[in-house]
Design a protein around this motif. Sequence first.
Motif, PDB file in Angstrom:
ATOM      1  N   ALA A   1       0.827  -1.214   0.000  1.00  0.00           N
ATOM      2  CA  ALA A   1       0.000   0.000   0.000  1.00  0.00           C
ATOM      3  C   ALA A   1       0.856   1.257   0.000  1.00  0.00           C
ATOM      4  CB  ALA A   1      -0.925   0.006   1.218  1.00  0.00           C
ATOM      5  N   GLN A   2       2.170   1.085   0.108  1.00  0.00           N
ATOM      6  CA  GLN A   2       3.105   2.210   0.092  1.00  0.00           C
ATOM      7  C   GLN A   2       4.194   1.904  -0.926  1.00  0.00           C
ATOM      8  OE1 GLN A   2       2.850   4.984   2.149  1.00  0.00           O
ATOM      9  NE2 GLN A   2       1.031   4.236   3.213  1.00  0.00           N
ATOM     10  N   VAL A   3       4.330   2.761  -1.947  1.00  0.00           N
ATOM     11  CA  VAL A   3       5.370   2.574  -2.956  1.00  0.00           C
ATOM     12  C   VAL A   3       6.148   3.877  -3.105  1.00  0.00           C
ATOM     13  CG1 VAL A   3       4.010   0.831  -4.184  1.00  0.00           C
ATOM     14  CG2 VAL A   3       3.872   3.234  -4.892  1.00  0.00           C
ATOM     15  N   GLN A   4       7.252   3.821  -3.820  1.00  0.00           N
ATOM     16  CA  GLN A   4       8.085   5.005  -4.036  1.00  0.00           C
ATOM     17  C   GLN A   4       8.319   5.215  -5.523  1.00  0.00           C
ATOM     18  OE1 GLN A   4      11.484   3.886  -1.577  1.00  0.00           O
ATOM     19  NE2 GLN A   4      10.815   5.302   0.017  1.00  0.00           N
ATOM     20  N   VAL A   5       8.310   6.478  -5.928  1.00  0.00           N
ATOM     21  CA  VAL A   5       8.568   6.856  -7.318  1.00  0.00           C
ATOM     22  C   VAL A   5       9.545   8.024  -7.326  1.00  0.00           C
ATOM     23  CG1 VAL A   5       6.326   6.065  -8.172  1.00  0.00           C
ATOM     24  CG2 VAL A   5       6.572   8.425  -7.372  1.00  0.00           C
ATOM     25  N   LEU A   6      10.255   8.174  -8.436  1.00  0.00           N
ATOM     26  CA  LEU A   6      11.216   9.271  -8.551  1.00  0.00           C
ATOM     27  C   LEU A   6      10.527  10.494  -9.136  1.00  0.00           C
ATOM     28  CD1 LEU A   6      14.191  10.134  -8.247  1.00  0.00           C
ATOM     29  CD2 LEU A   6      14.537   9.413 -10.612  1.00  0.00           C
ATOM     30  N   GLY A   7      10.636  11.633  -8.432  1.00  0.00           N
ATOM     31  CA  GLY A   7      10.045  12.867  -8.922  1.00  0.00           C
ATOM     32  C   GLY A   7       8.543  12.928  -8.703  1.00  0.00           C
ATOM     33  N   GLU A   8       7.939  13.960  -9.279  1.00  0.00           N
ATOM     34  CA  GLU A   8       6.511  14.200  -9.054  1.00  0.00           C
ATOM     35  C   GLU A   8       5.719  14.214 -10.352  1.00  0.00           C
ATOM     36  OE1 GLU A   8       6.277  17.794  -6.784  1.00  0.00           O
ATOM     37  OE2 GLU A   8       7.125  16.872  -4.973  1.00  0.00           O
ATOM     38  N   ALA A   9       6.236  13.557 -11.389  1.00  0.00           N
ATOM     39  CA  ALA A   9       5.579  13.601 -12.698  1.00  0.00           C
ATOM     40  C   ALA A   9       4.952  12.263 -13.084  1.00  0.00           C
ATOM     41  CB  ALA A   9       6.582  14.018 -13.770  1.00  0.00           C
ATOM     42  N   SER A  10       4.713  11.393 -12.115  1.00  0.00           N
ATOM     43  CA  SER A  10       4.126  10.093 -12.438  1.00  0.00           C
ATOM     44  C   SER A  10       2.671  10.043 -11.984  1.00  0.00           C
ATOM     45  CB  SER A  10       4.923   8.963 -11.785  1.00  0.00           C
ATOM     46  OG  SER A  10       4.813   9.018 -10.378  1.00  0.00           O
ATOM     47  N   SER A  11       1.916   9.120 -12.581  1.00  0.00           N
ATOM     48  CA  SER A  11       0.520   8.955 -12.200  1.00  0.00           C
ATOM     49  C   SER A  11       0.075   7.531 -12.481  1.00  0.00           C
ATOM     50  CB  SER A  11      -0.377   9.939 -12.965  1.00  0.00           C
ATOM     51  OG  SER A  11      -0.312   9.726 -14.358  1.00  0.00           O
ATOM     52  N   GLY A  12      -0.977   7.106 -11.777  1.00  0.00           N
ATOM     53  CA  GLY A  12      -1.504   5.769 -11.927  1.00  0.00           C
ATOM     54  C   GLY A  12      -2.594   5.704 -12.979  1.00  0.00           C
ATOM     55  N   GLU A  13      -2.882   4.483 -13.429  1.00  0.00           N
ATOM     56  CA  GLU A  13      -4.037   4.250 -14.283  1.00  0.00           C
ATOM     57  C   GLU A  13      -4.532   2.823 -14.058  1.00  0.00           C
ATOM     58  OE1 GLU A  13      -1.910   3.381 -18.591  1.00  0.00           O
ATOM     59  OE2 GLU A  13      -2.396   5.453 -18.097  1.00  0.00           O
TER      60      GLU A  13
ATOM     61  N   SER B   1      -2.350  -1.086 -11.348  1.00  0.00           N
ATOM     62  CA  SER B   1      -2.151   0.284 -11.826  1.00  0.00           C
ATOM     63  C   SER B   1      -0.877   0.336 -12.662  1.00  0.00           C
ATOM     64  CB  SER B   1      -2.027   1.258 -10.647  1.00  0.00           C
ATOM     65  OG  SER B   1      -1.691   2.557 -11.096  1.00  0.00           O
ATOM     66  N   ASP B   2      -1.042   0.754 -13.906  1.00  0.00           N
ATOM     67  CA  ASP B   2       0.120   0.971 -14.770  1.00  0.00           C
ATOM     68  C   ASP B   2       0.677   2.355 -14.444  1.00  0.00           C
ATOM     69  OD1 ASP B   2       2.049   1.064 -16.712  1.00  0.00           O
ATOM     70  OD2 ASP B   2       0.659   1.315 -18.387  1.00  0.00           O
ATOM     71  N   HIS B   3       1.296   2.449 -13.263  1.00  0.00           N
ATOM     72  CA  HIS B   3       1.856   3.728 -12.820  1.00  0.00           C
ATOM     73  C   HIS B   3       2.995   4.104 -13.770  1.00  0.00           C
ATOM     74  CE1 HIS B   3       1.716   6.555  -9.360  1.00  0.00           C
ATOM     75  NE2 HIS B   3       2.891   6.904  -9.862  1.00  0.00           N
ATOM     76  N   THR B   4       2.946   5.317 -14.314  1.00  0.00           N
ATOM     77  CA  THR B   4       3.834   5.708 -15.416  1.00  0.00           C
ATOM     78  C   THR B   4       4.438   7.079 -15.175  1.00  0.00           C
ATOM     79  OG1 THR B   4       2.535   4.407 -17.001  1.00  0.00           O
ATOM     80  CG2 THR B   4       3.907   6.137 -17.918  1.00  0.00           C
ATOM     81  N   ASP B   5       5.718   7.220 -15.518  1.00  0.00           N
ATOM     82  CA  ASP B   5       6.411   8.512 -15.438  1.00  0.00           C
ATOM     83  C   ASP B   5       6.059   9.319 -16.682  1.00  0.00           C
ATOM     84  OD1 ASP B   5       8.481  10.552 -15.835  1.00  0.00           O
ATOM     85  OD2 ASP B   5       9.522   9.591 -14.178  1.00  0.00           O
TER      86      ASP B   5
END
Length: 225
Positions: free
Chosen positions: A66-78, A96-100
């Motif tokens: 329920a907690q993940v990490q991504v680089l930067g603030e330009a990614s979003s889920g789908e 969720s195909d979370h994508t940068d």
Amino acid sequence: MKLTFTLPDHTTVDADITRLVIAGWAGRDLAAIEHHIEELEALGISRPSAVPLFYRVSANQLSQSAQVQVLGEASSGEVETFVFNAGGELYVSIASDHTDRKLEAHSVAFSKQACVKPVGTTAWKLTDVAQYWDELVIRSWIEEDGTTRLYQEGPLASLRTPADLIARFTDGSAMLPEGCGMTCGTVGAIGGIRPAAAFTMELYDPRRQRALRHSYVAESLAEVA
């Protein structure tokens, strides 16, 4: 990647996913797909080489946390359905195909590889819903300005069926290889694609009044050079 899913009868199924496939451009309306491709081209995102297109992503990017990490603030889920083979049986869950999105302008394939792919912890046997697949609905919500907002919603009738996608990916087989998981396309974002830290996704079965649901929060790590 070893994942565990709970079924409606409260038993569990263990899946060792060694191959992850993201089915892109998976809509049934080819005119709408072409329009979307042209919109993305205007933003500098290259036209896909085929429709649908099967992107390969490292299986270790899957996470049921329920907690993940991504680089930067330009990614979003789908939100997407997630079909997988475990022990010779096909199951469906939610992912969720979370994508940068910033990297997407450079390479769609690299943008998908760059982010973790959250996946639910519950599943159904695909055979239990295959006969009325088009009635199922996928939805997602995001947290925005302190409010929960509906972000995506659409019937699976707007997307290619798992049977269609599997046959195209495998050159005619009705079954994914053992240990293979595939996300099966998404629907448009209400109000446009945008980042949000908190994401909830759902696959809803109106016939049986039940749902597969999963929520996660993506922590943004600072970009340093």
